[in-house]
Design a protein around this motif. Structure first.
Motif, mmCIF file in Angstrom:
data_model
loop_
_atom_site.group_PDB
_atom_site.id
_atom_site.type_symbol
_atom_site.label_atom_id
_atom_site.label_comp_id
_atom_site.label_asym_id
_atom_site.label_seq_id
_atom_site.Cartn_x
_atom_site.Cartn_y
_atom_site.Cartn_z
ATOM 1 N N PRO A 174 33.936 25.840 32.483
ATOM 2 C CA PRO A 174 34.605 27.065 32.924
ATOM 3 C C PRO A 174 35.918 26.746 33.649
ATOM 4 N N GLY A 211 38.166 32.213 27.709
ATOM 5 C CA GLY A 211 37.622 33.343 28.468
ATOM 6 C C GLY A 211 38.237 34.655 28.060
ATOM 7 N N GLU A 240 36.792 35.523 24.619
ATOM 8 C CA GLU A 240 35.408 35.926 24.780
ATOM 9 C C GLU A 240 35.301 37.339 25.336
#
Length: 59
Positions: A13, A54, A57
């Motif tokens: 992440p 991110g 997504e």
């Protein structure tokens, strides 16, 4: 030899990579070593990829 990032497995992440960047460069007034700079550059590329992943997504 400059450090390398893992090429397989799930991406980390962005927050984890950002924390590693902050740990590496605690004081921006202090210059990084050649090795530290190489690691920093790799981490920034990894962080940017994590941010892009991110965003994709979320869409």
């Amino acid at each position: 030899m400059p450090p390398t990032l893992p090429t397989s497995g799930p991406a980390r992440p962005a927050a984890v990579v950002n924390a590693e960047i902050r740990e590496l460069w605690r004081d921006p007034r202090v210059r990084l070593t050649t090795e530290g700079r190489a690691r920093y550059e790799l981490l920034v590329v990894e962080w940017a990829a994590a941010v892009r992943a991110g965003i994709v997504e979320a869409a």
